[in-house]
Design a protein around this motif. Structure first.
Motif, short mmCIF file in Angstrom:
data_model
loop_
_atom_site.label_atom_id
_atom_site.label_comp_id
_atom_site.label_asym_id
_atom_site.label_seq_id
_atom_site.Cartn_x
_atom_site.Cartn_y
_atom_site.Cartn_z
N LEU A 1 0.86 -1.19 0.00
CA LEU A 1 0.00 0.00 0.00
C LEU A 1 0.90 1.24 0.00
N LEU A 2 1.25 1.70 -1.19
CA LEU A 2 2.23 2.76 -1.34
C LEU A 2 1.78 4.06 -0.68
N TRP A 3 0.53 4.44 -0.90
CA TRP A 3 0.02 5.69 -0.32
C TRP A 3 0.01 5.63 1.20
N GLN A 4 -0.30 4.45 1.74
CA GLN A 4 -0.36 4.29 3.20
C GLN A 4 1.04 4.32 3.79
N GLU A 5 1.99 3.73 3.10
CA GLU A 5 3.38 3.77 3.55
C GLU A 5 3.89 5.20 3.54
N ALA A 6 3.52 5.96 2.49
CA ALA A 6 3.92 7.36 2.41
C ALA A 6 3.33 8.16 3.56
N GLU B 1 6.53 8.53 -6.22
CA GLU B 1 6.36 7.24 -6.90
C GLU B 1 4.90 6.89 -7.07
N TRP B 2 4.08 7.21 -6.07
CA TRP B 2 2.64 6.95 -6.13
C TRP B 2 1.97 7.79 -7.20
N GLY B 3 2.51 8.97 -7.47
CA GLY B 3 1.92 9.84 -8.48
C GLY B 3 1.07 10.96 -7.91
N GLY B 4 1.08 11.11 -6.58
CA GLY B 4 0.28 12.15 -5.94
C GLY B 4 0.98 13.50 -6.02
N ILE B 5 1.01 14.09 -7.21
CA ILE B 5 1.79 15.31 -7.45
C ILE B 5 1.29 16.47 -6.60
#
Length: 240
Positions: A178-183, A215-219
């Motif tokens: 879960l990339l967003w959660q790790e971030a 990396e997730w793309g949440g610019i």
């Protein structure tokens, strides 16, 4: 968005989620924290139970956006309606709802002492449900549980416990993919260390949060995060 039939809005609750994703990606103009304005036409086309469900879906996604873009007061207002949506279901979306609702309440509890006991009581009630879900499916739910527990420990000034919980939340989120959660877990861990004056310890977490958001793309989220760190902790921002 195309619906099934003239009166069937079965896909309507998904549209706020789509707008939320576009806001994270920076593909929407205007206020990214509240989706109601950009979805007025959709709301006007609905009535009855469909209208209520759609409005709660909007508030649910808007609550998440408001939290990520640091409008915690708005997020708390929206959470009251969002809770009416996620408390009726038991799935990954409901787990996200309980997690973000708890994170919003804990952020508000840390910044204002009024209603602090009530907010913490609601968080503990959410955690009771989240722990049960974690036993059944740790991959989906355990990282969310540990992140909320870390934030709760931070609010209660239990710093050693908070540090260990943040660490486990990061590891569990990474193992779950879960990339967003790790971030988010890295962001919160970094900000926690900044708040207690441990700037050197905060930098690796903040660097990792920035890398993961990119990396997730949440610019749009990344730009907000970098601007926030620069404005509040300029000397730390220069080290990132």
């Amino acid at each position: 968005m195309k619906y099934f039939g003239s009166n069937n809005y079965a896909l309507a609750p998904l549209k706020p989620f789509l707008h939320m994703c576009k806001s994270f990606l920076g593909q929407k103009t205007g206020n990214p924290k509240n989706l109601s304005d950009c979805m007025k036409i959709d709301l006007e086309a609905m009535n009855g139970k469909t209208f209520i469900l759609f409005q709660r879906s909007i508030n649910f996604s808007s609550m998440i956006l408001a939290y990520h873009f640091s409008d915690f007061k708005l997020a708390e207002v929206l959470s009251r309606s969002a809770a009416l949506l996620y408390t009726t279901i038991s799935n990954l979306g409901a787990a996200c709802g309980r997690m973000y609702h708890s994170l919003v309440l804990l952020e508000r509890a840390s910044s204002t002492k009024s209603c602090q006991r009530h907010r913490i009581r609601v968080v503990r009630r959410n955690l009771k449900v989240m722990r049960q879900w974690s036993k059944n499916c740790p991959k989906n739910f355990l990282g969310k549980q540990f992140l909320v527990e870390a934030e709760l420990a931070a609010v209660l000034n239990r710093h050693p416990e908070a540090k260990s919980k943040y660490y486990v939340a990061i590891i569990q989120s990474r193992d779950s993919g879960l990339l967003w959660q790790e971030a988010l877990a890295n962001e919160r861990a970094g900000k926690f260390h900044l708040k207690i004056g441990q700037h050197a310890e905060a930098i690796p977490f903040l660097e990792e949060a920035r890398r993961l958001y990119k990396e997730w793309g949440g610019i749009a989220k990344l730009e907000h995060f970098e601007r926030e760190i620069e404005e509040e902790f300029g000397e730390v921002s220069a080290s990132l």
